[in-house]
Scaffold this active site. Structure first.
Site, PDB file in Angstrom:
ATOM      1  N   PHE A 238     108.508  22.399  92.554  1.00 49.12           N
ATOM      2  CA  PHE A 238     107.894  23.002  93.744  1.00 49.12           C
ATOM      3  C   PHE A 238     106.562  22.377  94.143  1.00 49.12           C
ATOM      4  O   PHE A 238     105.776  22.983  94.867  1.00 49.12           O
ATOM      5  CB  PHE A 238     107.731  24.515  93.563  1.00 49.12           C
ATOM      6  CG  PHE A 238     108.932  25.188  92.996  1.00 49.12           C
ATOM      7  CD1 PHE A 238     110.126  25.196  93.710  1.00 49.12           C
ATOM      8  CD2 PHE A 238     108.898  25.810  91.758  1.00 49.12           C
ATOM      9  CE1 PHE A 238     111.257  25.805  93.195  1.00 49.12           C
ATOM     10  CE2 PHE A 238     110.024  26.426  91.238  1.00 49.12           C
ATOM     11  CZ  PHE A 238     111.208  26.428  91.948  1.00 49.12           C
ATOM     12  N   ASN A 590     125.773  18.929 101.408  1.00 45.86           N
ATOM     13  CA  ASN A 590     126.577  19.783 100.533  1.00 45.86           C
ATOM     14  C   ASN A 590     126.308  21.239 100.902  1.00 45.86           C
ATOM     15  O   ASN A 590     125.270  21.798 100.534  1.00 45.86           O
ATOM     16  CB  ASN A 590     126.225  19.534  99.068  1.00 45.86           C
ATOM     17  CG  ASN A 590     127.127  20.302  98.106  1.00 45.86           C
ATOM     18  OD1 ASN A 590     127.981  21.089  98.523  1.00 45.86           O
ATOM     19  ND2 ASN A 590     126.946  20.087  96.817  1.00 45.86           N
ATOM     20  N   GLN A 597     119.618  26.420  98.361  1.00 45.16           N
ATOM     21  CA  GLN A 597     118.220  26.076  98.619  1.00 45.16           C
ATOM     22  C   GLN A 597     117.593  26.987  99.668  1.00 45.16           C
ATOM     23  O   GLN A 597     116.454  27.442  99.524  1.00 45.16           O
ATOM     24  CB  GLN A 597     118.126  24.626  99.080  1.00 45.16           C
ATOM     25  CG  GLN A 597     118.184  23.619  97.953  1.00 45.16           C
ATOM     26  CD  GLN A 597     116.963  23.712  97.066  1.00 45.16           C
ATOM     27  OE1 GLN A 597     115.860  23.360  97.453  1.00 45.16           O
ATOM     28  NE2 GLN A 597     117.148  24.219  95.864  1.00 45.16           N
ATOM     29  N   GLU A 663     112.310  23.323 101.852  1.00 46.06           N
ATOM     30  CA  GLU A 663     111.120  24.109 102.161  1.00 46.06           C
ATOM     31  C   GLU A 663     111.230  24.967 103.419  1.00 46.06           C
ATOM     32  O   GLU A 663     110.514  25.958 103.560  1.00 46.06           O
ATOM     33  CB  GLU A 663     109.919  23.161 102.274  1.00 46.06           C
ATOM     34  CG  GLU A 663     109.542  22.602 100.922  1.00 46.06           C
ATOM     35  CD  GLU A 663     108.651  21.367 100.987  1.00 46.06           C
ATOM     36  OE1 GLU A 663     107.479  21.476 100.628  1.00 46.06           O
ATOM     37  OE2 GLU A 663     109.153  20.304 101.385  1.00 46.06           O
TER      38      GLU A 663
END
Length: 710
Positions: A238, A590, A597, A663
């Site tokens: 991160f 994908n 995510q 993000e």
């Protein structure tokens, strides 16, 4: 051997992680789990004062303890240099450990104790007596701090702000704050170092092996080829897993002892020395015409930095690509104090910046009597609001409209504090999101093997995102073969320069290099008539020149976040009942891991809105509750129904089309929750996190106002 091709069932089709079985069965080895013969263990000793000098280190008694091999500190450690610029700028001075007697902040590394076992090292480290000469320190982060300054290139302006505010029918002037936040990766930082045949080898947990290798070579005056870094599996990063003090300390110890040395940080040490997100104090001023058209947009952001190295949490940059206005003024300022240097943390700048701007838009929509989505659509720009550049692609409208349909926004009663479910007040909120879509030079190679398989090498880092799997699909797509014929090797500095896992640029940068190498390999194979010699055929590529062919445009991913919350104003409890995110993130490689995510980012947003808050003790300068008992993050009980979807977002000028999803999920999420809390309670929360005590205090003040007005 003659190759045969098969239509690739690759990019755009859901695939489970290639290394998934290894991870769930425990076969995947992380940096602190790889066995070595003769392994020694290091334990860092951190300062207990916030500013001052080391007067004495009593290492004689510790050296006599069982198993202790060495105590490194400023009086006996090798000299290093950080007077250079690496892949991400000049290193933080904290990595130059044990170079002098200065202590610039609490938790500064003052010694490394090395022993035969980790238990012996820890016991000896805790027994080491360090005497300090204390100096007054200042860790206060406040808007009127006398040391506040504006860094270079931190402001952007167009138009006459004050004139447009004066001409506006409706004006908002509001301040928002976000606290210090920490990365809190599941796997703490760790590294194992050994010298092997005149070569320094590191088995690490990082976000870029070549980055770490090159910086260490410069620090220790070694040839770049003399440092080899591998980081096969990483349990979260991160933004925090760059070059850190434990790397340098471990190299020093391995060099001195001529045996492998491992340094693994405790959770408290991770809080102290691996970076964090700075707190922010933000002021947003908006001016609008009666129809909601923005005449003025001003965003002033203030964050802290250390007295060691400047770091800017660029929250004011968020609005520069989002909303149009006649006058558009944004600026970032910093306050240097006696703390460790902040660093990049998932969606740096955009995450806290979106909370202020997207909350402010909700507030002015209320003043205008407009629907919050309608207000955002009204101020959709045709070109970059500040840059004037065209957008490469921009489908924020699609995100808002598709999200509204899926969420049932049309049935929403806009009045606050009218929906109930027993003791719970219910509310819904929305916020938009954006994050840059960048790309950086990367090298990669693709080899056709005699057995009909293909080997791809790139110094990518899979920090838990599924990058290894995504790159396999990209390569298979470019080679036009089935994914099971492609073997991707990553995270090895010997594979050459590559961008790090950061800035939502990893898969985009690595994918471009892999795609180019694979296509070049196909051309070579065509010239050979498909015949592969015994040694195989290899194509190598560097995307530096290819990047220069991209037209100058604004390139961003976009999203729209929707949240439904329930608030108990008697206890102050806030629960997120459901969340929806719809994103325009270019080509989805994908769908399975991309959705993971995006949901992970939204989960972070829930944490940011309701839980995460690091607190420092002004007397000691150190953290209070630097562990998961004191620093709360969202758990399964906090994450109910969370959905992630995406809309088409093609960019005809972009040969890769990938924008990154690491993000964008967190951006806007906290604001959507905050806006939903306002809708539920009729009270606006401008300070994160929205804790129960703040809800109770706001409810008490609301009751007082109601009674006074009556």
């Amino acid at each position: 051997m003659t190759t045969t091709t098969a239509k690739a069932d690759a990019v755009g089709v859901a695939h489970t992680r290639i290394e998934g079985r290894e991870k769930v069965t425990g076969a995947a080895r992380y940096a602190s789990e790889i066995p070595f013969t003769g392994l020694a263990h290091g334990w860092l000793v951190l300062s207990t004062v916030a500013r001052g000098r080391i007067r004495e280190i009593d290492d004689e008694a510790v050296l006599a303890l069982p198993g202790v091999l060495a105590v490194l500190h400023h009086q006996n450690a090798p000299r290093v240099t950080i007077d250079f610029f690496g892949a991400l700028g000049q290193p933080d001075p904290i990595v130059a450990v044990f170079q002098d007697d200065r202590v610039p902040h609490a938790g500064w590394p003052v010694a490394l104790v090395v022993a035969e076992t980790p238990e012996q090292a820890r016991e000896a480290a805790e027994a080491l007596v360090v005497t300090y000469e204390r100096e007054p320190h200042d860790i206060a982060f406040r808007a009127d701090h006398p040391g506040t300054y504006t860094p270079q290139e931190s402001a952007a302006e167009k138009g006459d702000l004050e004139a447009e505010l004066a001409a506006s029918a409706v004006v908002l002037d509001a301040s928002y704050t976000t606290p210090e936040q920490h990365h809190s990766a599941m796997e703490p930082h760790a590294v194992t170092v050994r010298w092997d045949s005149g070569r320094l080898e590191l088995f690490d947990s990082n976000q870029g092996s070549k980055w770490i290798a090159d910086d260490l070579a410069r620090m220790f005056s070694l040839d770049e080829s003399a440092v080899h870094v591998r980081s096969e599996h990483v349990g979260g990063a991160f933004g925090s897993k760059g070059l850190r003090s434990h790397h340098v300390a471990a190299v020093m110890a391995a060099t001195q002892l001529q045996r492998p040395v491992r340094v693994a940080l405790t959770r408290r040490q991770v809080f102290a020395i691996t970076g964090y997100r700075s707190p922010t104090a933000q002021r947003v001023r908006l001016g609008a015409d009666p129809d909601g058209r923005l005449r003025a947009l001003s965003h002033e952001n203030q964050s802290l930095t250390s007295n060691l190295r400047e770091f800017v949490e660029g929250s004011a940059g968020y609005a520069r690509s989002m909303y149009d206005a006649v006058a558009h003024h944004t600026v970032n300022r910093v306050v240097p104090v006696d703390v460790g240097t902040p660093t990049w943390m998932r969606a740096p700048g955009e995450a806290p910046g979106s909370y202020a701007v997207e909350s402010a838009l909700d507030e002015i929509a209320e003043k205008l009597g407009m629907d919050p989505i309608a207000l955002r659509l009204r101020n959709e720009p045709a070109v970059g609001p500040v840059s004037g550049l065209p957008f490469a692609s921009r489908n924020l409208i699609g995100c808002l409209e598709d999200g509204a349909r899926r969420f049932g926004w049309a049935e929403r009663d806009p009045r606050p504090r009218v929906r109930r479910d027993g003791r719970w007040l219910l509310g819904t909120g929305v916020a938009a999101a954006t994050f840059p879509s960048g790309v950086a030079p990367t090298t990669a190679s693709a080899t056709a093997e005699p057995d009909g398989t293909f080997t791809v090498k790139v110094t990518a880092a899979d920090v838990g995102t599924g990058a290894r799997t995504a790159l396999t699909l990209v390569a298979a797509d470019a080679l036009d073969v089935a994914p099971d014929r492609v073997h991707v090797r990553i995270a090895d500095s010997d594979f050459g320069p590559a961008w790090v896992a950061g800035g939502s640029m990893g898969t985009r940068s690595w994918g471009w290099a892999v795609m180019s190498a694979a296509r070049e390999l196909r051309e070579q194979l065509a010239l050979l008539g498909g015949e592969i010699p015994a040694e195989g055929v290899t194509a190598r590529t560097d995307t530096t020149a290819l990047m220069a062919t991209l037209a100058q445009k604004e390139r961003y991913a976009y999203g729209a976040q929707f949240a439904e919350v329930a608030v108990d104003v008697a206890t102050g409890e806030v629960r997120v009942r459901r969340m929806l995110g719809v994103f325009a993130a270019g080509r989805i490689v994908n769908p399975l891991t991309a959705r993971s995510q995006l949901i992970g980012g939204m989960t972070w947003g829930i944490s940011m809105a309701l839980h995460e808050e690091a607190v420092r003790d002004e007397a000691s300068g150190g953290h209070v509750g630097a562990d998961f008992a004191g620093y709360h993050v969202a758990a399964h009980a906090d994450v109910p129904a969370v959905e992630a979807h995406w809309v088409d977002d093609p960019d005809p000028d972009d040969p890769v089309g990938i924008k990154g999803v690491g993000e964008i999920g967190i951006v806007g999420t906290a604001a959507a929750i905050g806006n939903a809390v306002w809708h539920a309670t009729g009270v606006r929360h401008r300070d994160l996190p929205i804790r129960p005590d703040r809800v109770l205090l706001a409810e008490a003040r609301r009751a007082e106002r109601t009674e006074r007005d009556a």
